[in-house]
Write a protein that holds these residues in place. Sequence first.
Motif, PDB file in Angstrom:
ATOM      1  N   LEU A 155       0.820  -1.209   0.000  1.00  0.00           N
ATOM      2  CA  LEU A 155       0.000   0.000   0.000  1.00  0.00           C
ATOM      3  C   LEU A 155       0.852   1.257   0.000  1.00  0.00           C
ATOM      4  CD1 LEU A 155      -2.793  -1.134   2.492  1.00  0.00           C
ATOM      5  CD2 LEU A 155      -3.013  -0.805   0.018  1.00  0.00           C
ATOM      6  N   GLN A 156       1.982   1.208   0.677  1.00  0.00           N
ATOM      7  CA  GLN A 156       2.907   2.350   0.639  1.00  0.00           C
ATOM      8  C   GLN A 156       3.489   2.516  -0.763  1.00  0.00           C
ATOM      9  OE1 GLN A 156       5.769   2.536   3.915  1.00  0.00           O
ATOM     10  NE2 GLN A 156       4.358   1.361   5.198  1.00  0.00           N
ATOM     11  N   ASN A 157       3.857   1.400  -1.388  1.00  0.00           N
ATOM     12  CA  ASN A 157       4.381   1.468  -2.755  1.00  0.00           C
ATOM     13  C   ASN A 157       3.321   2.000  -3.715  1.00  0.00           C
ATOM     14  OD1 ASN A 157       6.795   0.396  -1.842  1.00  0.00           O
ATOM     15  ND2 ASN A 157       6.304  -1.716  -2.456  1.00  0.00           N
ATOM     16  N   ALA A 173       0.894   4.060  -2.952  1.00  0.00           N
ATOM     17  CA  ALA A 173       0.748   5.491  -2.706  1.00  0.00           C
ATOM     18  C   ALA A 173       1.858   6.268  -3.391  1.00  0.00           C
ATOM     19  CB  ALA A 173       0.743   5.774  -1.206  1.00  0.00           C
ATOM     20  N   LEU A 174       3.086   5.777  -3.296  1.00  0.00           N
ATOM     21  CA  LEU A 174       4.217   6.452  -3.955  1.00  0.00           C
ATOM     22  C   LEU A 174       4.075   6.409  -5.476  1.00  0.00           C
ATOM     23  CD1 LEU A 174       7.397   5.486  -1.915  1.00  0.00           C
ATOM     24  CD2 LEU A 174       6.400   7.760  -2.224  1.00  0.00           C
ATOM     25  N   SER A 175       3.631   5.269  -6.003  1.00  0.00           N
ATOM     26  CA  SER A 175       3.449   5.137  -7.446  1.00  0.00           C
ATOM     27  C   SER A 175       2.393   6.122  -7.953  1.00  0.00           C
ATOM     28  CB  SER A 175       3.037   3.703  -7.786  1.00  0.00           C
ATOM     29  OG  SER A 175       2.765   3.572  -9.170  1.00  0.00           O
ATOM     30  N   ALA A 176       1.299   6.241  -7.203  1.00  0.00           N
ATOM     31  CA  ALA A 176       0.251   7.189  -7.586  1.00  0.00           C
ATOM     32  C   ALA A 176       0.786   8.620  -7.554  1.00  0.00           C
ATOM     33  CB  ALA A 176      -0.944   7.051  -6.649  1.00  0.00           C
ATOM     34  N   ALA A 177       1.528   8.954  -6.501  1.00  0.00           N
ATOM     35  CA  ALA A 177       2.083  10.300  -6.375  1.00  0.00           C
ATOM     36  C   ALA A 177       3.064  10.601  -7.502  1.00  0.00           C
ATOM     37  CB  ALA A 177       2.757  10.463  -5.020  1.00  0.00           C
ATOM     38  N   GLU A 178       3.884   9.625  -7.842  1.00  0.00           N
ATOM     39  CA  GLU A 178       4.851   9.827  -8.929  1.00  0.00           C
ATOM     40  C   GLU A 178       4.154  10.083 -10.259  1.00  0.00           C
ATOM     41  OE1 GLU A 178       7.114   6.287  -8.622  1.00  0.00           O
ATOM     42  OE2 GLU A 178       8.364   7.011  -6.954  1.00  0.00           O
ATOM     43  N   SER A 179       2.961   9.522 -10.419  1.00  0.00           N
ATOM     44  CA  SER A 179       2.237   9.700 -11.679  1.00  0.00           C
ATOM     45  C   SER A 179       1.712  11.124 -11.853  1.00  0.00           C
ATOM     46  CB  SER A 179       1.074   8.700 -11.767  1.00  0.00           C
ATOM     47  OG  SER A 179       0.001   9.063 -10.901  1.00  0.00           O
ATOM     48  N   VAL A 180       1.684  11.904 -10.764  1.00  0.00           N
ATOM     49  CA  VAL A 180       1.223  13.301 -10.858  1.00  0.00           C
ATOM     50  C   VAL A 180       2.333  14.272 -10.468  1.00  0.00           C
ATOM     51  CG1 VAL A 180      -1.186  12.697 -10.424  1.00  0.00           C
ATOM     52  CG2 VAL A 180       0.297  13.238  -8.492  1.00  0.00           C
ATOM     53  N   SER A 181       3.563  13.786 -10.373  1.00  0.00           N
ATOM     54  CA  SER A 181       4.670  14.617  -9.887  1.00  0.00           C
ATOM     55  C   SER A 181       4.938  15.828 -10.777  1.00  0.00           C
ATOM     56  CB  SER A 181       5.939  13.767  -9.760  1.00  0.00           C
ATOM     57  OG  SER A 181       6.311  13.232 -11.028  1.00  0.00           O
ATOM     58  N   GLU A 182       4.577  15.728 -12.058  1.00  0.00           N
ATOM     59  CA  GLU A 182       4.796  16.852 -12.969  1.00  0.00           C
ATOM     60  C   GLU A 182       4.057  18.096 -12.498  1.00  0.00           C
ATOM     61  OE1 GLU A 182       6.609  18.621 -16.274  1.00  0.00           O
ATOM     62  OE2 GLU A 182       6.909  16.625 -15.410  1.00  0.00           O
ATOM     63  N   GLY A 233      11.231  19.838  -6.432  1.00  0.00           N
ATOM     64  CA  GLY A 233      11.287  19.196  -7.733  1.00  0.00           C
ATOM     65  C   GLY A 233      10.181  18.203  -7.972  1.00  0.00           C
ATOM     66  N   GLY A 234       9.177  18.176  -7.070  1.00  0.00           N
ATOM     67  CA  GLY A 234       8.053  17.269  -7.255  1.00  0.00           C
ATOM     68  C   GLY A 234       8.384  15.826  -6.936  1.00  0.00           C
ATOM     69  N   ILE A 235       9.240  15.607  -5.953  1.00  0.00           N
ATOM     70  CA  ILE A 235       9.618  14.251  -5.555  1.00  0.00           C
ATOM     71  C   ILE A 235       8.796  13.849  -4.329  1.00  0.00           C
ATOM     72  CG2 ILE A 235      11.496  12.760  -4.768  1.00  0.00           C
ATOM     73  CD1 ILE A 235      13.419  14.674  -6.192  1.00  0.00           C
ATOM     74  N   PRO A 236       7.973  12.796  -4.444  1.00  0.00           N
ATOM     75  CA  PRO A 236       7.129  12.385  -3.306  1.00  0.00           C
ATOM     76  C   PRO A 236       7.878  11.480  -2.339  1.00  0.00           C
ATOM     77  CG  PRO A 236       6.635  11.011  -5.185  1.00  0.00           C
ATOM     78  CD  PRO A 236       7.682  11.999  -5.651  1.00  0.00           C
ATOM     79  N   GLU A 237       7.466  11.504  -1.090  1.00  0.00           N
ATOM     80  CA  GLU A 237       8.001  10.575  -0.107  1.00  0.00           C
ATOM     81  C   GLU A 237       6.919  10.277   0.922  1.00  0.00           C
ATOM     82  OE1 GLU A 237      11.337  12.218   1.920  1.00  0.00           O
ATOM     83  OE2 GLU A 237      10.213  13.854   2.829  1.00  0.00           O
ATOM     84  N   ILE A 238       7.024   9.102   1.545  1.00  0.00           N
ATOM     85  CA  ILE A 238       6.066   8.715   2.573  1.00  0.00           C
ATOM     86  C   ILE A 238       6.241   9.599   3.795  1.00  0.00           C
ATOM     87  CG2 ILE A 238       5.285   6.881   4.119  1.00  0.00           C
ATOM     88  CD1 ILE A 238       4.608   6.368   1.220  1.00  0.00           C
TER      89      ILE A 238
END
Length: 424
Positions: free
Chosen positions: A90-92, A94-103, A205-210
Amino acid sequence: MRNIKLLIRKYGFLSLILLIVVIVGGVFGRKFYTEDKKVEEEIWKPSVEMKSSEIITTEDTNLETSTDSTYWVIPQAEDCFILDEEKQQLQNKALSAAESVSEIYKDIEIVDISSYSSGITEFTREQRKAVVKKLGENGFVSVEEDTNMQNYEAIETFYTEYLNGQDSMVTIFKVHRDGLIGAITFIYRKDKLQTYYVGVRWKEGGIPEIQGTSISDIAEIKLTEKGYFIYSYKTIIAHASLRQYFRVKPLSDDCRELTKKYISGLSYVNYNMLVTNWDSSNVEDILMPCMYEDIYRIHTGENLRTENQEIPAEQYENIMTTYFPVSIEQLRKHCGYIEDSASYPYEMIYASPYPPFGEVIDYTENANGTITLMVDGVWSDYNSDCAFTNQIVVQPFEDGTFKYLSNSIEQKELELPPIVRTKR
């Protein structure tokens, strides 16, 4: 000062501020009532049966980290049935979803508040909508407070499986006002309900983290026919809502805009405007000094400030005669006009706990230029998305102002809030 630094280090700056706001808010409230109204408002609640699990408690909370969301101050589940490998998945996710909108976050300025949290200086309504839309396009269930939920069908599937006694889970990605993303996973397993919350913050820079995680027990869930997903925690912290909710099924953009312009900010419990049947023939029945504060906010978009707890008569009368079919004489008779200072008193009121709110679910544009709004009273704290129904007629003007012409209300799932009695 040293103790404050220790608290910030332990809980994070935003959580510390949230706890302070909760405590202060419980003492002072958003608004203030006269003392006799306070007693009347606080002792009344709809006649609905409350389960023992819904009683407000003041148990200590177990904060893992910080965010602007109240999920971090909900007590943690003592017996977690979510496997460690599932938590990691679930953490992965969440990070994957966030990375998809990081732009969308790439050029956003990030401000470090403490070692545990970071905030975005400005995240607009349009940016929140863009994040929700992009998450939806990528197959995630996503929502924010002013946007229809994307891929809401997954919630319906989860609820059907729950009703059938099947193990199930679903994750909702909520975009907060400050741009942080919360991934709330609802899990039903072995006749028990829990949520696993993953908070995602942003680095430059739009880098997500938990940001942290939270596990809580759920007392009950309900998906209404109208499309509200309402749920309650087994343990509810003091001064928090009894239940939480998401609007699952879509509401038209027109209804959202009409709600924002004409209904948002009006109260069902502070004064009688929405709980009394009235028009120009009996408008005096709803005139109360305290209602001016909300009408002023609707007119100006700002909170009311006064000098010496008095409002200049010219300002008061100009706004009230714009928004209601009333005369200056009627206002002076019923709203406490002070002749010596040519002013009206600023009546302070206490906030009533767990108030309902209205949303426009349909409307009719009439031949005479008026609009009839069909408004449902949503009272999620008492498990209802249609507690009562209003028909409110408004007259819009070219300058952007408008006039409330009449209101009628019909009781539906819950009894109406009581009429507020005033001293005249």
